[in-house]
Design a protein around this motif. Structure first.
Motif, mmCIF file in Angstrom:
data_model
loop_
_atom_site.group_PDB
_atom_site.id
_atom_site.type_symbol
_atom_site.label_atom_id
_atom_site.label_comp_id
_atom_site.label_asym_id
_atom_site.label_seq_id
_atom_site.Cartn_x
_atom_site.Cartn_y
_atom_site.Cartn_z
ATOM 1 N N ALA A 1 0.842 -1.197 0.000
ATOM 2 C CA ALA A 1 0.000 0.000 0.000
ATOM 3 C C ALA A 1 0.876 1.244 0.000
ATOM 4 O O ALA A 1 1.943 1.269 0.606
ATOM 5 N N ARG A 2 0.408 2.265 -0.703
ATOM 6 C CA ARG A 2 1.072 3.560 -0.711
ATOM 7 C C ARG A 2 0.001 4.648 -0.601
ATOM 8 O O ARG A 2 -1.150 4.422 -0.950
ATOM 9 N N VAL A 3 0.406 5.795 -0.130
ATOM 10 C CA VAL A 3 -0.494 6.931 -0.023
ATOM 11 C C VAL A 3 0.033 8.040 -0.922
ATOM 12 O O VAL A 3 1.208 8.390 -0.854
ATOM 13 N N LEU A 4 -0.836 8.556 -1.781
ATOM 14 C CA LEU A 4 -0.485 9.668 -2.657
ATOM 15 C C LEU A 4 -1.316 10.882 -2.283
ATOM 16 O O LEU A 4 -2.509 10.755 -2.014
ATOM 17 N N GLU A 5 -0.707 12.045 -2.305
ATOM 18 C CA GLU A 5 -1.468 13.268 -2.109
ATOM 19 C C GLU A 5 -2.122 13.646 -3.433
ATOM 20 O O GLU A 5 -1.478 13.604 -4.489
ATOM 21 N N VAL A 6 -3.398 13.975 -3.385
ATOM 22 C CA VAL A 6 -4.113 14.411 -4.574
ATOM 23 C C VAL A 6 -3.754 15.873 -4.816
ATOM 24 O O VAL A 6 -3.885 16.717 -3.933
ATOM 25 N N LEU A 7 -3.282 16.149 -6.025
ATOM 26 C CA LEU A 7 -2.933 17.507 -6.431
ATOM 27 C C LEU A 7 -3.803 17.878 -7.622
ATOM 28 O O LEU A 7 -4.073 17.058 -8.474
ATOM 29 N N GLY A 8 -4.236 19.106 -7.707
ATOM 30 C CA GLY A 8 -5.008 19.552 -8.861
ATOM 31 C C GLY A 8 -6.478 19.187 -8.787
ATOM 32 O O GLY A 8 -6.939 18.550 -7.845
ATOM 33 N N ASP A 9 -7.205 19.569 -9.842
ATOM 34 C CA ASP A 9 -8.661 19.427 -9.850
ATOM 35 C C ASP A 9 -9.177 18.413 -10.857
ATOM 36 O O ASP A 9 -10.351 18.404 -11.192
ATOM 37 N N SER A 10 -8.324 17.538 -11.342
ATOM 38 C CA SER A 10 -8.746 16.620 -12.405
ATOM 39 C C SER A 10 -9.724 15.539 -11.941
ATOM 40 O O SER A 10 -10.444 14.980 -12.754
ATOM 41 N N MET A 11 -9.791 15.264 -10.651
ATOM 42 C CA MET A 11 -10.625 14.155 -10.197
ATOM 43 C C MET A 11 -11.925 14.584 -9.519
ATOM 44 O O MET A 11 -12.534 13.820 -8.794
ATOM 45 N N TYR A 12 -12.345 15.824 -9.769
ATOM 46 C CA TYR A 12 -13.708 16.205 -9.387
ATOM 47 C C TYR A 12 -14.297 17.072 -10.494
ATOM 48 O O TYR A 12 -13.590 17.779 -11.201
ATOM 49 N N ASP A 13 -15.592 16.962 -10.648
ATOM 50 C CA ASP A 13 -16.316 17.714 -11.675
ATOM 51 C C ASP A 13 -16.861 18.977 -11.024
ATOM 52 O O ASP A 13 -17.703 18.893 -10.125
ATOM 53 N N PRO A 14 -16.416 20.160 -11.450
ATOM 54 C CA PRO A 14 -16.905 21.387 -10.828
ATOM 55 C C PRO A 14 -18.420 21.582 -10.989
ATOM 56 O O PRO A 14 -19.034 22.307 -10.220
ATOM 57 N N ASN A 15 -19.032 20.911 -11.961
ATOM 58 C CA ASN A 15 -20.474 20.987 -12.145
ATOM 59 C C ASN A 15 -21.220 20.046 -11.204
ATOM 60 O O ASN A 15 -22.431 20.163 -11.044
ATOM 61 N N ASN A 16 -20.499 19.094 -10.615
ATOM 62 C CA ASN A 16 -21.082 18.129 -9.688
ATOM 63 C C ASN A 16 -20.030 17.780 -8.639
ATOM 64 O O ASN A 16 -19.571 16.645 -8.563
ATOM 65 N N PRO A 17 -19.601 18.762 -7.823
ATOM 66 C CA PRO A 17 -18.456 18.563 -6.940
ATOM 67 C C PRO A 17 -18.661 17.554 -5.817
ATOM 68 O O PRO A 17 -17.687 17.089 -5.235
ATOM 69 N N THR A 18 -19.895 17.169 -5.522
ATOM 70 C CA THR A 18 -20.124 16.200 -4.452
ATOM 71 C C THR A 18 -20.402 14.792 -4.985
ATOM 72 O O THR A 18 -20.836 13.924 -4.233
ATOM 73 N N ALA A 19 -20.130 14.553 -6.260
ATOM 74 C CA ALA A 19 -20.365 13.223 -6.838
ATOM 75 C C ALA A 19 -19.525 12.178 -6.108
ATOM 76 O O ALA A 19 -18.378 12.440 -5.737
ATOM 77 N N PRO A 20 -20.093 10.988 -5.891
ATOM 78 C CA PRO A 20 -19.336 9.915 -5.230
ATOM 79 C C PRO A 20 -18.026 9.632 -5.972
ATOM 80 O O PRO A 20 -17.975 9.653 -7.194
ATOM 81 N N GLY A 21 -16.979 9.404 -5.204
ATOM 82 C CA GLY A 21 -15.684 9.084 -5.783
ATOM 83 C C GLY A 21 -14.838 10.278 -6.155
ATOM 84 O O GLY A 21 -13.711 10.121 -6.618
ATOM 85 N N SER A 22 -15.352 11.478 -5.954
ATOM 86 C CA SER A 22 -14.565 12.667 -6.261
ATOM 87 C C SER A 22 -13.381 12.768 -5.314
ATOM 88 O O SER A 22 -13.467 12.376 -4.153
ATOM 89 N N MET A 23 -12.276 13.289 -5.823
ATOM 90 C CA MET A 23 -11.081 13.521 -5.008
ATOM 91 C C MET A 23 -10.648 14.961 -5.194
ATOM 92 O O MET A 23 -10.675 15.487 -6.299
ATOM 93 N N TYR A 24 -10.260 15.569 -4.084
ATOM 94 C CA TYR A 24 -9.950 16.988 -4.070
ATOM 95 C C TYR A 24 -8.496 17.223 -3.687
ATOM 96 O O TYR A 24 -7.890 16.391 -3.002
ATOM 97 N N PRO A 25 -7.919 18.369 -4.094
ATOM 98 C CA PRO A 25 -6.552 18.670 -3.679
ATOM 99 C C PRO A 25 -6.413 18.561 -2.161
ATOM 100 O O PRO A 25 -7.271 19.042 -1.414
#
Length: 140
Positions: free
Chosen positions: A40-64
């Protein structure tokens, strides 16, 4: 270093360099996430590529600032899912799926944010590091 019932959990911002150790219960890493010993490894999420600004609370979204828990042994995108992928420059997080019946076999790599283009590549070019099994997020 590790207490009984706990597992040393390696944390790394780029998968290849050790940054720190996290400790999490074996029952969570081994039993719940089904990640093998020391894989197992832990990565810090950087940037906005993994959330949709039109649906920011969608399941599975990841934030900086979120931390993604990666299983280094799970590198096959069947079933499709969210993976850590080396893009030739660094490690990014993308949704990876196979393109059915493609010859040679191809993958589609996409982001949740529609601002970013989808990318297709042959399976051997993908650089899959591991499947994202969980995330740790701040509530504030």
């Amino acid at each position: 270093m590790s207490s009984a019932g706990k597992k040393a959990f390696l944390a790394s911002l780029d998968v290849f360099e050790l940054e720190e150790f996290w400790e999490m219960p074996d029952v969570f890493i081994k039993d719940r996430l089904r990640i093998g010993e020391q894989r197992a490894r832990v990565l810090e999420v950087l940037g906005d590529s993994m959330y949709d600004p039109n649906n920011p609370t969608a399941p599975g979204s990841m934030y900086p600032g979120d931390r993604a828990i990666v299983d280094l042994d799970d590198v096959l995108p069947t079933p499709p899912g969210v993976f850590a992928v080396h893009d030739g420059i660094g490690v990014v997080i993308r949704i990876v799926e196979t393109i059915p019946h493609s010859k040679p076999p191809k993958l589609r790599l996409s982001s949740r944010n529609p601002r970013y283009a989808t990318h297709e590549c042959e399976t051997h070019e993908a650089g899959i590091v591991g499947r994202i099994k969980a995330k740790v997020s701040m509530l504030v």
